[in-house]
Design a protein around this motif. Structure first.
Motif, short mmCIF file in Angstrom:
data_model
loop_
_atom_site.label_atom_id
_atom_site.label_comp_id
_atom_site.label_asym_id
_atom_site.label_seq_id
_atom_site.Cartn_x
_atom_site.Cartn_y
_atom_site.Cartn_z
N PHE A 189 -11.33 33.73 27.29
CA PHE A 189 -11.32 32.29 28.01
C PHE A 189 -11.10 32.29 29.64
O PHE A 189 -10.88 31.41 30.30
CB PHE A 189 -10.46 31.29 27.57
N PHE A 238 3.03 29.54 24.56
CA PHE A 238 2.96 29.42 23.28
C PHE A 238 4.12 30.57 22.43
O PHE A 238 4.10 31.50 23.22
CB PHE A 238 1.66 30.11 22.59
N TYR A 271 4.18 37.03 11.95
CA TYR A 271 3.87 36.18 13.55
C TYR A 271 3.51 37.19 14.40
O TYR A 271 2.59 36.79 15.36
CB TYR A 271 5.48 35.82 13.79
N ILE A 274 -8.14 36.76 21.52
CA ILE A 274 -9.01 35.64 21.63
C ILE A 274 -9.06 35.00 23.05
O ILE A 274 -10.11 34.90 23.64
CB ILE A 274 -8.88 34.54 20.47
N ALA A 275 -7.90 34.70 23.52
CA ALA A 275 -7.63 34.02 24.68
C ALA A 275 -8.38 34.94 26.04
O ALA A 275 -8.54 34.26 26.84
CB ALA A 275 -5.99 33.76 24.88
N PHE A 304 5.90 32.46 19.45
CA PHE A 304 5.66 32.85 18.19
C PHE A 304 6.76 33.78 17.73
O PHE A 304 7.27 34.75 18.39
CB PHE A 304 4.35 33.71 18.03
N LEU A 309 1.72 40.01 14.51
CA LEU A 309 0.10 40.32 14.34
C LEU A 309 -0.86 39.25 14.73
O LEU A 309 -1.80 39.20 15.26
CB LEU A 309 0.00 40.80 12.86
N GLU A 310 -0.38 38.02 14.02
CA GLU A 310 -1.35 36.85 14.29
C GLU A 310 -1.16 36.39 15.78
O GLU A 310 -2.08 35.68 16.38
CB GLU A 310 -1.22 35.74 13.23
N SER A 311 0.07 36.46 16.28
CA SER A 311 0.03 36.13 17.71
C SER A 311 -0.79 37.05 18.73
O SER A 311 -1.35 36.47 19.59
CB SER A 311 1.64 36.34 18.16
N TYR A 363 -1.63 26.89 12.27
CA TYR A 363 -1.70 28.55 12.48
C TYR A 363 -0.66 28.94 11.54
O TYR A 363 0.15 28.44 11.13
CB TYR A 363 -1.59 28.80 13.91
N HIS A 364 -0.81 30.61 11.43
CA HIS A 364 0.10 30.99 10.51
C HIS A 364 0.26 30.30 9.21
O HIS A 364 -0.68 29.87 8.68
CB HIS A 364 1.73 31.09 11.19
N LEU A 388 -9.71 30.46 16.50
CA LEU A 388 -8.49 30.45 17.44
C LEU A 388 -9.07 29.85 18.71
O LEU A 388 -8.10 29.39 19.67
CB LEU A 388 -7.92 31.85 17.76
N ILE A 400 -6.98 27.70 22.02
CA ILE A 400 -7.03 28.02 23.77
C ILE A 400 -7.64 26.67 24.58
O ILE A 400 -7.26 26.41 25.52
CB ILE A 400 -7.71 29.19 23.90
N TYR A 406 2.59 33.90 26.31
CA TYR A 406 2.87 34.08 24.95
C TYR A 406 4.07 34.68 24.80
O TYR A 406 4.40 35.90 25.34
CB TYR A 406 1.62 35.10 24.34
N GLU A 461 -3.34 38.22 17.65
CA GLU A 461 -4.71 37.80 17.43
C GLU A 461 -5.18 36.79 18.58
O GLU A 461 -6.30 36.80 19.18
CB GLU A 461 -4.96 37.31 15.90
N VAL A 462 -4.14 35.83 18.45
CA VAL A 462 -4.61 34.79 19.54
C VAL A 462 -4.76 35.30 21.19
O VAL A 462 -5.52 34.80 21.68
CB VAL A 462 -3.29 33.68 19.93
#
Lengths: 130, 128
Positions: free
Chosen positions: B41, B126, B27, B37-38, B128, B29-31, A40-41, A112, A116, B16, B33-34
């Protein structure tokens, strides 16, 4: 133990991919399982087959490819992070109308959700980042 | 997005940890995004903002001058994804002359020691 690995930095500039590789290799040697390595990144840059480091240096991408082939390790590159940074497989290149693709052998591009899922499935997820 | 959405009802505690300023590197912005998505779940998700990460949720971000997208309104949408556990490091806020009033979302401000306890309780962290 079942491990997941997250790599957040690109090769050579940072040591995180090297450390993750050494961790993965040592884990496998000790009888553990690497369920998945997620890139990632800038970590997605580990998956380009266009790197050509000097011959007296380690080849970071090739090492991952060989680990995947020898031990059936699932190497997953985040699609959103990869497309931003110009890491494409054949089908993405076609979809994005690009002339070339550069995803190295042993890697696959996915979402992504795969990260998860690794978090849910693994006993531990280890983050290698800055 | 993929067929791995169904994980047989396993619910783990995901945390997170956001440590970086919103602009300057990708970092934050993309964090985010995670995290989005998470949410799909149905896991137990919490977020920590610490160090320069507290700037990610600062009010009044204006990014036109640097030609970057101001993504701070997205943090306000987290509530709609049932992500409501947002923690901010007290020491990090104070070191930057900020208070809870400077933030665009409702958070719980905790001291570093309390955040450590919270991290200890997690299954997956996680950073970031």
């Amino acid at each position: 133990m079942k491990f997941g690995i997250l790599i957040n930095e690109g090769p050579y500039q940072h040591q995180s991919s090297d450390s993750a590789y050494q961790f993965a290799k040592a884990s496998i040697e000790k009888g553990h399982t690497i369920f998945r390595v997620f890139f990632y990144h800038d970590g997605v840059n580990n998956a380009t087959n266009l790197t050509a480091p000097p011959t007296d240096d380690r080849n970071v991408t090739l090492r991952w490819t060989e680990l995947a082939q020898e031990h059936d390790v699932d190497l997953v590159v985040c699609i959103a992070a990869a497309l931003r940074r110009g890491i494409l497989d054949e089908s993405e290149a076609k979809r994005q109308n690009k002339a070339n693709f550069n995803l190295a052998d042993g890697f696959r591009i996915s979402g992504l959700g795969q990260l998860i899922e690794a978090g849910i499935q693994c006993d531990r997820v280890v983050v290698f980042g800055d | 997005m993929e067929d791995e959405m169904m994980e047989g009802g396993v619910v783990k505690k995901f945390m997170y940890v956001n440590r970086k300023a919103p602009y300057g590197t990708i970092y934050a912005l993309e964090s985010l995004e995670v995290v989005l998505i998470a949410a799909a779940f149905e896991q137990d998700v919490s977020l920590i903002f610490m160090d320069d990460g507290v700037f990610q949720i600062k009010k009044g971000q204006k990014t036109d001058g640097v030609d970057m997208k101001n993504f701070s309104p997205t943090y306000r949408a987290l509530e709609m994804y049932d992500i409501e556990k947002l923690y901010v490091c007290k020491e990090s806020l104070e070191a930057r002359g900020m208070s809870e009033d400077d933030l665009i979302v409702d958070v719980e401000v905790l001291e570093r020691a309390a955040l450590q306890d919270l991290m200890d309780e997690q299954d997956v962290v996680f950073s970031f």
